[in-house]
Design a protein around this motif. Structure first.
Motif, PDB file in Angstrom:
ATOM      1  N   PHE A  67       0.840  -1.207   0.000  1.00  0.00           N
ATOM      2  CA  PHE A  67       0.000   0.000   0.000  1.00  0.00           C
ATOM      3  C   PHE A  67       0.871   1.252   0.000  1.00  0.00           C
ATOM      4  O   PHE A  67       0.606   2.218  -0.726  1.00  0.00           O
ATOM      5  CB  PHE A  67      -0.922   0.013   1.219  1.00  0.00           C
ATOM      6  CG  PHE A  67      -2.044  -0.996   1.173  1.00  0.00           C
ATOM      7  CD1 PHE A  67      -2.320  -1.711   0.027  1.00  0.00           C
ATOM      8  CD2 PHE A  67      -2.840  -1.214   2.288  1.00  0.00           C
ATOM      9  CE1 PHE A  67      -3.362  -2.629  -0.021  1.00  0.00           C
ATOM     10  CE2 PHE A  67      -3.882  -2.127   2.261  1.00  0.00           C
ATOM     11  CZ  PHE A  67      -4.140  -2.837   1.107  1.00  0.00           C
ATOM     12  N   GLU A  68       1.905   1.244   0.831  1.00  0.00           N
ATOM     13  CA  GLU A  68       2.790   2.402   0.948  1.00  0.00           C
ATOM     14  C   GLU A  68       3.507   2.678  -0.377  1.00  0.00           C
ATOM     15  O   GLU A  68       3.748   3.837  -0.738  1.00  0.00           O
ATOM     16  CB  GLU A  68       3.829   2.158   2.062  1.00  0.00           C
ATOM     17  CG  GLU A  68       4.783   3.306   2.317  1.00  0.00           C
ATOM     18  CD  GLU A  68       4.116   4.523   2.911  1.00  0.00           C
ATOM     19  OE1 GLU A  68       4.675   5.637   2.761  1.00  0.00           O
ATOM     20  OE2 GLU A  68       3.041   4.375   3.528  1.00  0.00           O
ATOM     21  N   ASN A  70       2.273   2.086  -3.244  1.00  0.00           N
ATOM     22  CA  ASN A  70       1.269   2.258  -4.303  1.00  0.00           C
ATOM     23  C   ASN A  70       1.287   1.120  -5.323  1.00  0.00           C
ATOM     24  O   ASN A  70       1.109   1.320  -6.523  1.00  0.00           O
ATOM     25  CB  ASN A  70       1.458   3.591  -5.025  1.00  0.00           C
ATOM     26  CG  ASN A  70       1.187   4.776  -4.129  1.00  0.00           C
ATOM     27  OD1 ASN A  70       0.220   4.790  -3.379  1.00  0.00           O
ATOM     28  ND2 ASN A  70       2.070   5.771  -4.180  1.00  0.00           N
ATOM     29  N   ILE A  77      -1.418  -4.821  -6.376  1.00  0.00           N
ATOM     30  CA  ILE A  77      -1.225  -5.427  -5.061  1.00  0.00           C
ATOM     31  C   ILE A  77      -1.318  -6.941  -5.227  1.00  0.00           C
ATOM     32  O   ILE A  77      -2.266  -7.444  -5.843  1.00  0.00           O
ATOM     33  CB  ILE A  77      -2.283  -4.944  -4.055  1.00  0.00           C
ATOM     34  CG1 ILE A  77      -2.265  -3.413  -3.940  1.00  0.00           C
ATOM     35  CG2 ILE A  77      -2.066  -5.607  -2.687  1.00  0.00           C
ATOM     36  CD1 ILE A  77      -0.999  -2.842  -3.372  1.00  0.00           C
ATOM     37  N   LEU A  91      -4.431  -1.376  -8.445  1.00  0.00           N
ATOM     38  CA  LEU A  91      -4.910  -0.281  -7.610  1.00  0.00           C
ATOM     39  C   LEU A  91      -5.748   0.676  -8.461  1.00  0.00           C
ATOM     40  O   LEU A  91      -5.435   0.927  -9.619  1.00  0.00           O
ATOM     41  CB  LEU A  91      -3.736   0.482  -6.995  1.00  0.00           C
ATOM     42  CG  LEU A  91      -3.050  -0.143  -5.776  1.00  0.00           C
ATOM     43  CD1 LEU A  91      -1.939   0.767  -5.296  1.00  0.00           C
ATOM     44  CD2 LEU A  91      -4.039  -0.401  -4.661  1.00  0.00           C
ATOM     45  N   THR A  93      -6.664   3.801  -7.114  1.00  0.00           N
ATOM     46  CA  THR A  93      -6.546   5.106  -6.474  1.00  0.00           C
ATOM     47  C   THR A  93      -6.459   6.230  -7.510  1.00  0.00           C
ATOM     48  O   THR A  93      -5.658   6.160  -8.442  1.00  0.00           O
ATOM     49  CB  THR A  93      -5.312   5.152  -5.569  1.00  0.00           C
ATOM     50  OG1 THR A  93      -5.406   4.091  -4.603  1.00  0.00           O
ATOM     51  CG2 THR A  93      -5.205   6.482  -4.846  1.00  0.00           C
ATOM     52  N   LYS A 112      -7.477   5.794  -1.109  1.00  0.00           N
ATOM     53  CA  LYS A 112      -6.423   4.866  -0.700  1.00  0.00           C
ATOM     54  C   LYS A 112      -6.969   3.448  -0.494  1.00  0.00           C
ATOM     55  O   LYS A 112      -8.144   3.252  -0.158  1.00  0.00           O
ATOM     56  CB  LYS A 112      -5.755   5.364   0.582  1.00  0.00           C
ATOM     57  CG  LYS A 112      -6.644   5.386   1.812  1.00  0.00           C
ATOM     58  CD  LYS A 112      -5.859   5.917   3.011  1.00  0.00           C
ATOM     59  CE  LYS A 112      -6.731   5.935   4.274  1.00  0.00           C
ATOM     60  NZ  LYS A 112      -5.987   6.454   5.431  1.00  0.00           N
ATOM     61  N   PRO A 113      -6.124   2.443  -0.678  1.00  0.00           N
ATOM     62  CA  PRO A 113      -6.562   1.054  -0.508  1.00  0.00           C
ATOM     63  C   PRO A 113      -6.659   0.663   0.957  1.00  0.00           C
ATOM     64  O   PRO A 113      -5.946   1.194   1.814  1.00  0.00           O
ATOM     65  CB  PRO A 113      -5.463   0.254  -1.211  1.00  0.00           C
ATOM     66  CG  PRO A 113      -4.234   1.100  -1.068  1.00  0.00           C
ATOM     67  CD  PRO A 113      -4.723   2.531  -1.132  1.00  0.00           C
ATOM     68  N   VAL A 151      -8.337  -6.670  -1.632  1.00  0.00           N
ATOM     69  CA  VAL A 151      -8.106  -5.228  -1.632  1.00  0.00           C
ATOM     70  C   VAL A 151      -9.394  -4.482  -1.955  1.00  0.00           C
ATOM     71  O   VAL A 151     -10.103  -4.820  -2.902  1.00  0.00           O
ATOM     72  CB  VAL A 151      -7.017  -4.835  -2.649  1.00  0.00           C
ATOM     73  CG1 VAL A 151      -6.803  -3.327  -2.656  1.00  0.00           C
ATOM     74  CG2 VAL A 151      -5.706  -5.547  -2.323  1.00  0.00           C
ATOM     75  N   HIS A 153     -11.041  -0.188  -1.663  1.00  0.00           N
ATOM     76  CA  HIS A 153     -10.603   1.207  -1.641  1.00  0.00           C
ATOM     77  C   HIS A 153     -11.629   2.066  -0.912  1.00  0.00           C
ATOM     78  O   HIS A 153     -12.836   1.823  -1.017  1.00  0.00           O
ATOM     79  CB  HIS A 153     -10.452   1.780  -3.063  1.00  0.00           C
ATOM     80  CG  HIS A 153      -9.313   1.215  -3.842  1.00  0.00           C
ATOM     81  ND1 HIS A 153      -9.372  -0.020  -4.441  1.00  0.00           N
ATOM     82  CD2 HIS A 153      -8.084   1.725  -4.133  1.00  0.00           C
ATOM     83  CE1 HIS A 153      -8.227  -0.251  -5.072  1.00  0.00           C
ATOM     84  NE2 HIS A 153      -7.435   0.789  -4.905  1.00  0.00           N
TER      85      HIS A 153
END
Length: 412
Positions: A67-68, A70, A77, A91, A93, A112-113, A151, A153
């Protein structure tokens, strides 16, 4: 859907709904689907029965790292299923939500996820969702049956023209939230209710070395109409910290000794707004992004989670044996109903390691809650051993997720 009248001068950042792409299965006949679903359920049940952990701190740490970052260079992910197959989930986002549920003047932007958790009851659910038509539609695709973690969001609501963040519901400002929390804390500290909690906790020898309190899914405190339950739960965290720090100081254990730092407090709630985070930070509480709070839970922890919308108890049963747990009273409910935080066999086995102490009844603020204190350090000694979880190596198969633009709840 909310009427436009809810957008007013209290506008602020808000995350109101979650968005999740369903991981679609490849085309197959109805008979093939029935066969593959049955095989997936059988494997998941076998893994569960043999003690394979569905939730681990290593997985949570890896998800937090992804996540950090991205999702890394490919923006995906990776999660590995119980069958050893790794799925790569794109992702979303920054993308616009495919619909405009609040009217044409407002857009929803995928933010954000967060983790989408599936407990054993969810994974094994075999009932189709009423969707019309002749083909049954199930809550989980076949691939998702193998995934205890997936995952999702959060979603931001923005003005379609200015792109400014707005609030779906009216929210209070910082000073109002701070004042409400202070008032709730003062009220509870002076109440017979908390006096009974203190009396209960001093009636047994608490486990030694308590160092932290981890609060999960306590909701936001910022709604304009005072969210009494959320305020009460956060106030309880602060009161327990002070009480347990004093207790540690007297006993010479934990982090509350003379001259030492007070017991740490952590909180995780996807619905927190910046105002929540600021007020909690001012009160010495560290707000963690999902799934950071689960990484913090260990044998030195007090866990507080009341009526969550994720399977907190099932996750804790796999990852730790906290010193104290304050959550909904453990009662085996109707198993034909899909509960968000169910009492599963692993939860029942975990509870054999704890004694149940009464939490004073207060349906308005806390509901039907109990205090669970780990045995061993307690004066009360009942039989029961911690569940032994056996890990195993998994296959190294890797696939890309087949995704469609379908709205998912993100939480049960």
């Amino acid at each position: 859907m909310f009427s436009r009248s809810v957008f007013n001068d209290y506008s602020s950042e808000v995350f109101d709904v979650c968005y999740r792409d369903r991981i679609e299965d490849p085309p197959m006949t109805r008979d093939e689907e029935v066969e593959k679903r049955a095989a997936a359920h059988a494997l998941v049940q076998s893994k569960y029965d043999t003690g394979v952990p569905f939730f681990t701190k290593d997985v949570f740490r890896d998800l937090a790292r992804q996540f950090e970052a991205n999702g890394g260079p490919d923006g995906k992910i990776s999660v590995t299923g119980l069958d050893g197959v790794t799925v790569h989930i794109p992702l979303k986002t920054g993308q616009e939500y495919p619909r405009r549920p609040y009217g044409d003047d407002f857009v929803c932007i995928v933010a954000k996820p967060i983790v989408h958790y599936r407990g054993i009851q969810n994974l094994l659910d075999k009932r189709p969702i009423p969707a019309g038509g002749d083909v049954p539609f199930y809550m989980n695709s076949i691939r998702e049956i193998y995934l205890p973690v997936d995952v999702s969001h959060l979603v931001e609501v923005r003005d379609a023209q200015t792109k400014e963040l707005v609030s779906v519901l009216p929210v209070a400002d910082h000073d109002t939230v701070k004042q409400r929390l202070d008032q709730m804390r003062q009220s509870l500290e002076a109440s017979e209710h908390f006096a009974q909690i203190r009396s209960t906790l001093v009636s047994v020898a608490l486990p030694s070395g308590i160092a932290k309190i981890v609060a999960l899914a306590c909701s936001t405190m910022t709604e304009r109409d005072p969210p009494e339950c959320s305020l009460a739960q956060h106030a309880l965290v602060l009161m327990l910290r002070d009480f347990l720090s004093r207790d540690s100081s007297k006993s010479g254990t934990g982090s509350g000794g003379p001259g030492s730092t007070r017991i740490q407090c952590f909180a995780q709630e996807p619905r927190y707004l910046p105002i929540d985070e600021q007020v909690l930070r001012e009160n010495g509480v560290t707000v963690l992004d999902d799934p950071g709070a689960f990484v913090e839970i260990d044998e030195t922890s007090v866990v507080l989670s009341i009526a969550p919308d994720i399977p907190v108890r099932e996750i804790v049963a796999d990852i730790a044996r906290p010193a104290i747990m304050i959550w909904d009273k453990v009662v085996v409910k109707d198993k034909s109903t899909l509960w968000t935080d169910p009492v599963t066999p692993r939860v029942e086995r975990m509870m054999e390691d704890y004694i149940e102490l009464p939490f004073p009844p207060n349906d308005e603020l806390f509901g039907d809650v109990a205090i669970y204190v780990r045995k061993g350090d307690s004066k009360v000694n009942r039989p029961g051993q911690a569940q032994q979880v056996v890990g195993e190596q998994r296959l190294g198969v890797s696939v890309d997720a087949h995704v469609e633009g379908q709205h998912g709840s993100g939480k049960l």
